[in-house]
Design a protein around this motif. Structure first.
Motif, short mmCIF file in Angstrom:
data_model
loop_
_atom_site.label_atom_id
_atom_site.label_comp_id
_atom_site.label_asym_id
_atom_site.label_seq_id
_atom_site.Cartn_x
_atom_site.Cartn_y
_atom_site.Cartn_z
N LYS A 1 4.64 27.00 1.19
CA LYS A 1 3.98 26.55 2.43
C LYS A 1 4.99 26.03 3.45
CE LYS A 1 -0.32 25.15 0.13
NZ LYS A 1 -1.26 24.02 -0.14
N ASN A 2 6.29 26.11 3.14
CA ASN A 2 7.32 25.56 4.04
C ASN A 2 6.98 24.13 4.45
OD1 ASN A 2 8.84 27.90 3.95
ND2 ASN A 2 8.04 28.71 5.87
N THR A 3 6.54 23.35 3.49
CA THR A 3 6.07 22.00 3.76
C THR A 3 6.83 20.99 2.92
OG1 THR A 3 3.86 22.79 4.33
CG2 THR A 3 4.07 20.47 3.72
N VAL A 4 7.18 19.87 3.54
CA VAL A 4 7.82 18.77 2.83
C VAL A 4 6.91 17.56 2.90
CG1 VAL A 4 9.11 17.96 4.85
CG2 VAL A 4 9.97 17.47 2.57
N TYR A 5 6.90 16.79 1.81
CA TYR A 5 6.05 15.61 1.71
C TYR A 5 6.91 14.38 1.46
CZ TYR A 5 2.69 19.33 0.74
OH TYR A 5 1.93 20.48 0.81
N LEU A 6 6.37 13.24 1.88
CA LEU A 6 7.00 11.97 1.57
C LEU A 6 5.91 11.03 1.08
CD1 LEU A 6 9.75 10.44 1.66
CD2 LEU A 6 8.97 9.46 3.82
N GLN A 7 5.93 10.77 -0.21
CA GLN A 7 5.00 9.80 -0.80
C GLN A 7 5.65 8.44 -0.72
OE1 GLN A 7 1.80 10.19 -2.08
NE2 GLN A 7 1.86 7.95 -2.19
N MET A 8 5.00 7.52 -0.03
CA MET A 8 5.55 6.19 0.19
C MET A 8 4.68 5.17 -0.52
SD MET A 8 6.60 6.50 4.23
CE MET A 8 4.90 6.61 4.78
N ASN A 9 5.24 4.52 -1.52
CA ASN A 9 4.53 3.49 -2.28
C ASN A 9 5.19 2.14 -2.06
OD1 ASN A 9 2.89 5.53 -3.41
ND2 ASN A 9 4.31 5.84 -5.11
N SER A 10 4.47 1.10 -2.43
CA SER A 10 5.00 -0.27 -2.30
C SER A 10 5.58 -0.51 -0.91
CB SER A 10 6.07 -0.53 -3.37
OG SER A 10 5.55 -0.32 -4.66
N LEU A 11 4.81 -0.13 0.09
CA LEU A 11 5.31 -0.25 1.46
C LEU A 11 5.51 -1.69 1.86
CD1 LEU A 11 3.21 2.62 3.00
CD2 LEU A 11 5.69 2.39 3.23
N GLU A 12 6.53 -1.90 2.68
CA GLU A 12 6.91 -3.23 3.15
C GLU A 12 6.87 -3.23 4.68
OE1 GLU A 12 10.84 -3.43 1.62
OE2 GLU A 12 10.21 -3.60 -0.49
N GLY B 1 0.80 -1.21 0.00
CA GLY B 1 0.00 0.00 0.00
C GLY B 1 0.83 1.26 0.00
N SER B 2 0.13 2.41 0.12
CA SER B 2 0.78 3.71 0.06
C SER B 2 0.33 4.61 1.20
CB SER B 2 0.45 4.41 -1.27
OG SER B 2 0.93 3.67 -2.37
N LEU B 3 1.19 5.50 1.57
CA LEU B 3 0.88 6.56 2.53
C LEU B 3 1.62 7.82 2.10
CD1 LEU B 3 1.20 4.87 6.06
CD2 LEU B 3 -0.91 5.73 5.01
N ARG B 4 1.09 8.97 2.50
CA ARG B 4 1.75 10.23 2.23
C ARG B 4 1.91 11.00 3.53
NH1 ARG B 4 -0.29 15.74 -0.59
NH2 ARG B 4 1.62 16.31 -1.74
N LEU B 5 3.14 11.31 3.87
CA LEU B 5 3.44 12.09 5.06
C LEU B 5 3.63 13.56 4.68
CD1 LEU B 5 6.06 9.79 6.84
CD2 LEU B 5 3.56 9.71 6.96
N ASN C 1 18.13 13.36 -1.90
CA ASN C 1 18.93 12.21 -1.49
C ASN C 1 18.00 11.17 -0.87
OD1 ASN C 1 21.28 10.69 -0.85
ND2 ASN C 1 21.19 11.46 1.24
N TYR C 2 18.14 9.91 -1.28
CA TYR C 2 17.35 8.82 -0.72
C TYR C 2 18.27 7.76 -0.14
CZ TYR C 2 13.35 10.51 -3.51
OH TYR C 2 12.35 11.26 -4.05
N SER C 3 17.78 7.09 0.89
CA SER C 3 18.48 5.90 1.34
C SER C 3 18.27 4.79 0.31
CB SER C 3 17.98 5.47 2.71
OG SER C 3 16.67 4.94 2.60
N ASP C 4 19.19 3.87 0.28
CA ASP C 4 19.08 2.78 -0.69
C ASP C 4 17.82 1.95 -0.46
OD1 ASP C 4 22.66 2.06 -0.79
OD2 ASP C 4 21.44 3.54 -1.86
N ARG D 1 10.86 3.68 -4.40
CA ARG D 1 9.54 3.46 -3.80
C ARG D 1 8.99 4.72 -3.16
NH1 ARG D 1 9.08 0.19 0.46
NH2 ARG D 1 11.22 0.52 1.19
N PHE D 2 9.87 5.53 -2.58
CA PHE D 2 9.46 6.76 -1.90
C PHE D 2 9.85 7.97 -2.73
CE2 PHE D 2 9.76 5.11 2.79
CZ PHE D 2 8.94 4.04 2.46
N THR D 3 9.04 9.03 -2.62
CA THR D 3 9.34 10.28 -3.31
C THR D 3 9.20 11.44 -2.34
OG1 THR D 3 8.50 9.40 -5.41
CG2 THR D 3 8.74 11.78 -5.24
N ILE D 4 10.25 12.24 -2.23
CA ILE D 4 10.20 13.43 -1.38
C ILE D 4 9.97 14.65 -2.27
CG2 ILE D 4 12.70 13.83 -1.42
CD1 ILE D 4 12.47 14.71 1.52
#
Length: 122
Positions: free
Chosen positions: A75-86, A16-20, A58-61, A66-69
């Motif tokens: 808005k001084n806002t950062v997002y983390l789209q997380m797909n194919s969660l394990e 599944g996916s989540l967005r932070l 920069n992403y961790s290996d 799978r994740f997109t920042i």
């Protein structure tokens, strides 16, 4: 005072996916770097992804591909789209911001959010 407010964690099934989201507010003059770290039970806090003011990412290996920042500078806002969660992605996710802050003069300081739980069930 500067605050980082996170949202978007929760429980999701594997695949599944989540967005932070993480919104920075307060006496912010400029943002040098924003990013996400995570800490699983019994493990050290580790880098997930960062994005600089110039857009360098920069992403961790373990999450690359799978994740997109991303960031909304207005808005001084950062997002983390997380797909194919394990299940291995289960952790408390912390927002991090390297900022120039101040009212009459600026100084550089690192801030952390309160953390948001992400749980991935198998």
């Amino acid at each position: 005072q500067v605050q980082l407010v996170e949202s978007g964690g929760g429980l999701v099934q594997a695949g599944g996916s989540l967005r932070l989201s993480c919104a920075a507010s307060g006496s912010i003059i400029s943002i040098i770097l924003m990013g996400w770290y995570r800490q699983a039970p019994g493990k050290q806090r580790e880098l997930v992804a960062t994005i600089s003011s110039g857009g360098t990412i920069n992403y961790s290996d373990s999450v690359r591909g799978r994740f997109t920042i991303s960031r909304d500078n207005a808005k001084n806002t950062v997002y983390l789209q997380m797909n194919s969660l394990e299940p291995e992605d289960t952790a408390v996710y912390y927002c991090n911001a390297d900022l120039i802050v101040g009212i009459t003069s600026g100084y550089r300081r690192l801030y952390w959010g309160q953390g948001t739980q992400v749980t991935v069930s198998s």
